[in-house]
Motif scaffolding. Structure first.
Motif, PDB file in Angstrom:
ATOM      1  N   GLY A 243       0.824  -1.210   0.000  1.00  0.00           N
ATOM      2  CA  GLY A 243       0.000   0.000   0.000  1.00  0.00           C
ATOM      3  C   GLY A 243       0.854   1.254   0.000  1.00  0.00           C
ATOM      4  O   GLY A 243       0.536   2.235  -0.676  1.00  0.00           O
ATOM      5  N   ALA A 244       1.955   1.218   0.757  1.00  0.00           N
ATOM      6  CA  ALA A 244       2.852   2.376   0.797  1.00  0.00           C
ATOM      7  C   ALA A 244       3.485   2.602  -0.566  1.00  0.00           C
ATOM      8  O   ALA A 244       3.700   3.747  -0.984  1.00  0.00           O
ATOM      9  N   TYR A 245       3.807   1.514  -1.287  1.00  0.00           N
ATOM     10  CA  TYR A 245       4.375   1.681  -2.634  1.00  0.00           C
ATOM     11  C   TYR A 245       3.348   2.300  -3.579  1.00  0.00           C
ATOM     12  O   TYR A 245       3.668   3.220  -4.341  1.00  0.00           O
ATOM     13  N   LEU A 246       2.097   1.827  -3.542  1.00  0.00           N
ATOM     14  CA  LEU A 246       1.066   2.386  -4.425  1.00  0.00           C
ATOM     15  C   LEU A 246       0.810   3.856  -4.087  1.00  0.00           C
ATOM     16  O   LEU A 246       0.585   4.679  -4.983  1.00  0.00           O
ATOM     17  N   ALA A 247       0.867   4.189  -2.806  1.00  0.00           N
ATOM     18  CA  ALA A 247       0.680   5.590  -2.410  1.00  0.00           C
ATOM     19  C   ALA A 247       1.846   6.443  -2.890  1.00  0.00           C
ATOM     20  O   ALA A 247       1.658   7.582  -3.340  1.00  0.00           O
ATOM     21  N   ALA A 248       3.057   5.909  -2.807  1.00  0.00           N
ATOM     22  CA  ALA A 248       4.242   6.640  -3.283  1.00  0.00           C
ATOM     23  C   ALA A 248       4.219   6.794  -4.793  1.00  0.00           C
ATOM     24  O   ALA A 248       4.629   7.821  -5.340  1.00  0.00           O
ATOM     25  N   LEU A 249       3.700   5.776  -5.462  1.00  0.00           N
ATOM     26  CA  LEU A 249       3.690   5.728  -6.920  1.00  0.00           C
ATOM     27  C   LEU A 249       2.907   6.872  -7.542  1.00  0.00           C
ATOM     28  O   LEU A 249       3.237   7.367  -8.628  1.00  0.00           O
ATOM     29  N   ASP A 257       7.537   3.546 -11.585  1.00  0.00           N
ATOM     30  CA  ASP A 257       7.216   2.152 -11.874  1.00  0.00           C
ATOM     31  C   ASP A 257       8.520   1.355 -11.873  1.00  0.00           C
ATOM     32  O   ASP A 257       9.392   1.566 -12.711  1.00  0.00           O
ATOM     33  N   TRP A 258       8.639   0.427 -10.947  1.00  0.00           N
ATOM     34  CA  TRP A 258       9.890  -0.289 -10.739  1.00  0.00           C
ATOM     35  C   TRP A 258      10.369  -1.001 -11.998  1.00  0.00           C
ATOM     36  O   TRP A 258      11.571  -1.134 -12.240  1.00  0.00           O
ATOM     37  N   ALA A 259       9.446  -1.443 -12.830  1.00  0.00           N
ATOM     38  CA  ALA A 259       9.807  -2.215 -14.014  1.00  0.00           C
ATOM     39  C   ALA A 259      10.535  -1.381 -15.054  1.00  0.00           C
ATOM     40  O   ALA A 259      11.315  -1.908 -15.848  1.00  0.00           O
ATOM     41  N   VAL A 260      10.287  -0.076 -15.071  1.00  0.00           N
ATOM     42  CA  VAL A 260      10.899   0.776 -16.098  1.00  0.00           C
ATOM     43  C   VAL A 260      11.703   1.917 -15.511  1.00  0.00           C
ATOM     44  O   VAL A 260      12.304   2.701 -16.251  1.00  0.00           O
ATOM     45  N   ALA A 261      11.734   2.025 -14.198  1.00  0.00           N
ATOM     46  CA  ALA A 261      12.410   3.156 -13.556  1.00  0.00           C
ATOM     47  C   ALA A 261      13.915   3.084 -13.751  1.00  0.00           C
ATOM     48  O   ALA A 261      14.520   2.004 -13.767  1.00  0.00           O
ATOM     49  N   SER A 262      14.516   4.257 -13.895  1.00  0.00           N
ATOM     50  CA  SER A 262      15.974   4.345 -13.913  1.00  0.00           C
ATOM     51  C   SER A 262      16.495   4.136 -12.500  1.00  0.00           C
ATOM     52  O   SER A 262      15.721   4.033 -11.537  1.00  0.00           O
ATOM     53  N   ASP A 263      17.805   4.053 -12.351  1.00  0.00           N
ATOM     54  CA  ASP A 263      18.381   3.915 -11.014  1.00  0.00           C
ATOM     55  C   ASP A 263      17.957   5.080 -10.129  1.00  0.00           C
ATOM     56  O   ASP A 263      17.656   4.909  -8.947  1.00  0.00           O
ATOM     57  N   ASN A 264      17.930   6.272 -10.718  1.00  0.00           N
ATOM     58  CA  ASN A 264      17.510   7.445  -9.965  1.00  0.00           C
ATOM     59  C   ASN A 264      16.036   7.340  -9.586  1.00  0.00           C
ATOM     60  O   ASN A 264      15.639   7.676  -8.470  1.00  0.00           O
ATOM     61  N   LEU A 268      14.361   7.332  -5.885  1.00  0.00           N
ATOM     62  CA  LEU A 268      13.343   8.295  -5.494  1.00  0.00           C
ATOM     63  C   LEU A 268      12.100   7.620  -4.927  1.00  0.00           C
ATOM     64  O   LEU A 268      11.540   8.060  -3.917  1.00  0.00           O
ATOM     65  N   VAL A 269      11.651   6.555  -5.581  1.00  0.00           N
ATOM     66  CA  VAL A 269      10.438   5.901  -5.101  1.00  0.00           C
ATOM     67  C   VAL A 269      10.695   5.182  -3.782  1.00  0.00           C
ATOM     68  O   VAL A 269       9.807   5.102  -2.918  1.00  0.00           O
ATOM     69  N   LYS A 270      11.902   4.664  -3.592  1.00  0.00           N
ATOM     70  CA  LYS A 270      12.234   4.065  -2.297  1.00  0.00           C
ATOM     71  C   LYS A 270      12.221   5.115  -1.191  1.00  0.00           C
ATOM     72  O   LYS A 270      11.737   4.868  -0.073  1.00  0.00           O
ATOM     73  N   ASN A 271      12.761   6.291  -1.511  1.00  0.00           N
ATOM     74  CA  ASN A 271      12.761   7.383  -0.527  1.00  0.00           C
ATOM     75  C   ASN A 271      11.331   7.773  -0.170  1.00  0.00           C
ATOM     76  O   ASN A 271      11.017   8.018   1.000  1.00  0.00           O
ATOM     77  N   ARG A 272      10.473   7.840  -1.171  1.00  0.00           N
ATOM     78  CA  ARG A 272       9.082   8.226  -0.899  1.00  0.00           C
ATOM     79  C   ARG A 272       8.350   7.111  -0.146  1.00  0.00           C
ATOM     80  O   ARG A 272       7.516   7.388   0.707  1.00  0.00           O
ATOM     81  N   TRP A 273       8.657   5.876  -0.458  1.00  0.00           N
ATOM     82  CA  TRP A 273       8.086   4.743   0.277  1.00  0.00           C
ATOM     83  C   TRP A 273       8.448   4.834   1.753  1.00  0.00           C
ATOM     84  O   TRP A 273       7.587   4.669   2.631  1.00  0.00           O
ATOM     85  N   ASN A 274       9.697   5.135   2.037  1.00  0.00           N
ATOM     86  CA  ASN A 274      10.125   5.316   3.426  1.00  0.00           C
ATOM     87  C   ASN A 274       9.430   6.509   4.070  1.00  0.00           C
ATOM     88  O   ASN A 274       9.069   6.477   5.248  1.00  0.00           O
TER      89      ASN A 274
END
Length: 777
Positions: A243-249, A257-264, A268-274
């Motif tokens: 749920g936190a990932y979907l909210a961050a997304l 989107d993890w499947a197409v996201a660059s390293d950056n 960024l999405v990990k930071n927002r998930w946290n």
């Protein structure tokens, strides 16, 4: 009585009453002299200016209160006049239509992926994820953020870009009742409707509406569709982490989107998930001990929608991205708003893709690569990924693109991914920087195509007498000794370009790369970058080489020809920009790159290809560290095309793996399969034979190098065949300076082509029998 009179005077306006006159005494109390002094004092007082009489503090204060009353009155009238409209979230959803450049239909975007769910079927902890991500005061606020609205209005009026940060209620109103436009009118309506919705609906109803109407990427609208698209579960079965990932997304669906996201993007999405989970702890919605045990939930691979099979999905994805980016610039939308404004909104999008060239590119990849792959026989063959982009040099139009085997089988486009090294295809950018900045060698000689460098493998790079701690080996550790820049480019000699990068200055090199079209954000200006150790995409490299082919005028590849929606047309930017490097510098690089084809690492695949028919070609091969990628980027006067092969284990979350042994060869080199794909495609679609119109006196295109033999070899050129001995660890011997003055260049360009081919090399592709690390060729 004096004090009483004084009080009465102050009550009447602050002036004390004049004293009573005695009978027979003249007014003024002191006779004529007193009257004269009073007149003198009045004459000495300065007259009030016109502005001071017009703008007194009383008048200004009155005007302010009047404006406030007027504003309040206007808002009351507006509040009474604006009703909550009918929801438009479904009514405005229409399939997008995509066409080839000739008008033939490529694809339709399909039906909307949406399924409404009751809030009771979404775990409370997951509900709190969205509140923690977007609006921590949601349960207590009035539905609007007045400060945020004021900032947004100011930014809209002044054109200072996007402004997010609105409440969940405002976002729900924008999604369900209004649209994504950033206008003052829409923002005012959003404010009024949000206040009314907050009074009319419960917080639970608003939250349910918000998570059911939001766009999550992958064509998914609403939390149920998102749960299925990313985790293959129903919304009721989502974990807090998911749920936190979907909210961050929701902040930037395609970027996160993890499947197409660059390293950056992944960072960024990990930071927002946290951030989401930490906010939940702060709001006491999540136990701190439980929070510490949570791990990032990597989403499942996407499942493309019908109608996007083959290459169609890759073309549509890039078209949607470029259209969204234009809406961000033109209308000031955030990325999430722009993506929502594009997805299934009834757009009629015409692409620059030429259907015949597209078919030819697909056929070239199939003929030269995929038909030869045999994963059952060679496991590594299952790790080979191909990507290619072809650009019209004069217009900047993307006329063909290859994103992978099939959009249904490999969601991430190999044409636009930036996670593999471009390797030696970066070397021409170093030369371009040297020519553009009139750079000189360590001993003060101008860097030209005929300048001689020391091509000893592993030679330590020197910066004004100081070793910089970098000495890259050449491919197969071949020692070339004194070698011209032209020959060094032909043979892709690492040691030469490592030294040249320091001679030019790595900051200048990276600045030139940026001007030519490389995304250098976050890249360090260090000597190791001379090996092309950064990340780049075929799209990026095709644009850079197209800029060189276009005589230094910037080419930004564009896939969207036109985009129309319900009577309005979006003006796409001109792909051809300003002059970013001088014509002479660009043309000299082109001239030098013709030598790579005619006398270098692309001889067999391109120069000797029977389809060439005399067509002039410039290009560069590249093979990255540990053979994880192999490239050929080349161009004719009309067409620039980048082809890359990448080693990827899709079963291990896209892990980069070496290509050693793929397709039955010891090492996959840029002069091999990538160049073969490039040649079959280019020579089949090029039309009439053409030659480069070059403003230069340097390089193989205007001064073809000659290959002397035997005693004709100049004394500066080693007589023996290049060796594969271990590279020296000390600095270059005094007899061979880092670079020599052009005047020392022999009358015939020294050739490093050995009289007999070393047993470890194949003349065309430089493929060794033993898969030794090529060191970024």
């Amino acid at each position: 009585m004096g004090r009483a009179e004084d009080r009465r005077a102050r009550q009447r306006g602050g002036r004390r009453a004049a004293p009573r006159r005695s009978p027979g005494r003249p007014a003024g109390g002191n006779g004529p002299a007193a009257g004269g002094r009073a007149a003198a004092r009045r004459a000495a007082r300065p007259e009030k200016s016109v502005l001071r009489r017009l703008f007194t503090w009383r008048k200004l204060l009155g005007a302010f209160f009047a404006l406030c009353l007027l504003g309040i009155g206007a808002f009351v009238v507006l509040y009474l006049a604006v009703d909550i409209p009918k929801g438009n979230a479904d009514a405005t959803r229409q399939s997008n239509v995509y066409r080839y450049s000739d008008g033939k239909i490529l694809a339709r975007s399909g039906e909307i992926n949406r399924e409404l769910v009751d809030l009771s079927k979404v775990p409370k902890e997951v509900q709190n994820c969205f509140v923690a991500a977007e609006n921590k005061t949601f349960y207590t606020d009035s539905g609007v953020d007045l400060k945020g609205i004021a900032r947004g209005l100011l930014n809209t009026v002044t054109g200072r870009g996007t402004q997010g940060g609105s409440t969940i209620t405002q976002q729900y109103v924008k999604n369900f009742y209004l649209n994504q436009d950033r206008t003052v009118t829409r923002k005012v309506k959003e404010l009024v409707i949000s206040l009314k919705v907050d009074r009319k609906m419960t917080k639970e109803e608003i939250l349910a509406g918000y998570i059911n109407t939001s766009y999550y990427g992958r064509g998914a609208y609403g939390i149920q569709a998102a749960a299925r698209a990313y985790y293959r579960v129903d919304a009721k079965d989502l974990t807090v982490e998911q749920g936190a990932y979907l909210a961050a997304l929701m902040q930037a669906p395609s970027q996160y989107d993890w499947a197409v996201a660059s390293d950056n993007g992944k960072e960024l999405v990990k930071n927002r998930w946290n951030y989401v989970l930490d906010n939940m702890v702060e709001q006491k919605w999540l136990d701190p001990a439980e929070r510490r045990t949570m791990k990032f939930p990597v989403p499942k691979e996407p499942q493309p929608t019908p109608g996007q099979e083959g290459q169609k999905g890759y073309l549509i994805a890039l078209a949607n991205r470029q259209l969204a980016e234009q809406l961000m610039k033109e209308q000031g939308l955030t990325r999430a708003e722009a993506e929502r404004a594009v997805e299934a909104q009834g757009w009629n999008v015409t692409l620059n893709i030429d259907s015949k060239k597209q078919a030819a590119l697909e056929k070239a990849v199939e003929t030269e690569l995929t038909s030869k792959l045999d994963p059952d026989k060679r496991k590594v063959d299952g790790h080979v990924q191909a990507g290619a982009v072809s650009v019209d040099v004069k217009t900047g139009k993307i006329v063909a693109l290859y994103g992978g085997e099939d959009y249904f089988k490999h969601w991430l486009s190999n044409a636009t991914r930036r996670d593999y090294q471009p390797a030696s295809t970066f070397k021409p950018l170093i030369l371009a920087a040297a020519l553009e900045h009139d750079a000189k060698t360590q001993d003060g000689q101008p860097i030209t195509a005929s300048t001689i460098y020391d091509g000893t493998s592993g030679r330590q790079v020197v910066d004004h007498g100081t070793k910089v701690g970098f000495g890259p080996p050449n491919e197969d550790k071949v020692n070339y000794g004194p070698i011209t820049v032209q020959k060094a480019m032909n043979q892709s000699v690492n040691s030469v370009f490592a030294q040249m990068g320091v001679d030019v200055g790595m900051t200048r090199v990276m600045d030139t790369a940026k001007q030519l079209g490389m995304d250098t954000k976050g890249m360090q200006a260090v000597p190791a970058q001379t090996l092309g150790s950064m990340g780049a995409s075929p799209l990026e490299m095709a644009g850079i080489y197209a800029t060189l082919a276009n005589h230094g005028k910037k080419v930004t590849p564009s896939i969207v020809k036109s985009a129309e929606q319900r009577g309005r047309t979006i003006e796409m930017p001109d792909p051809i920009g300003e002059q970013v490097i001088s014509r002479q510098a660009a043309d000299t690089v082109t001239s030098v790159l013709t030598g790579v084809v005619d006398d270098g690492t692309a001889q067999r695949s391109v120069r000797d290809n029977p389809l060439r028919r005399g067509q002039q070609v410039a290009g560069k091969t590249g093979t990255s560290d540990e053979n994880k990628s192999a490239w050929f980027v080349g161009y004719t006067p009309k067409l620039a095309t980048a082809v890359g092969l990448f080693g990827e284990d899709v079963k291990q979350n896209g892990k980069h793996v070496p290509l050693y042994g793929a397709l039955g060869v010891p090492r996959v080199n840029g002069g091999g399969f990538p160049a073969q794909i490039w040649a079959r495609y280019t020579f089949n679609v090029m039309g009439e034979i053409s030659t480069f119109d070059l403003d230069t006196k340097q390089g193989d295109a205007v001064q073809p190098s000659q290959t002397p033999s035997g005693s004709e070899s100049p004394s500066e050129t080693p007589s023996e065949t290049p060796t594969t001995s271990e590279p020296p660890v000390s600095e270059t011997p005094s007899s061979t300076p880092p670079s020599q003055t052009p005047s020392q260049t022999p009358s015939q360009t020294p050739s490093q082509t050995p009289s007999s081919t070393p047993p470890s090399q194949t003349p065309a592709d430089d493929v060794p029998d033993d898969p030794v690390d090529p060191g970024n060729q």
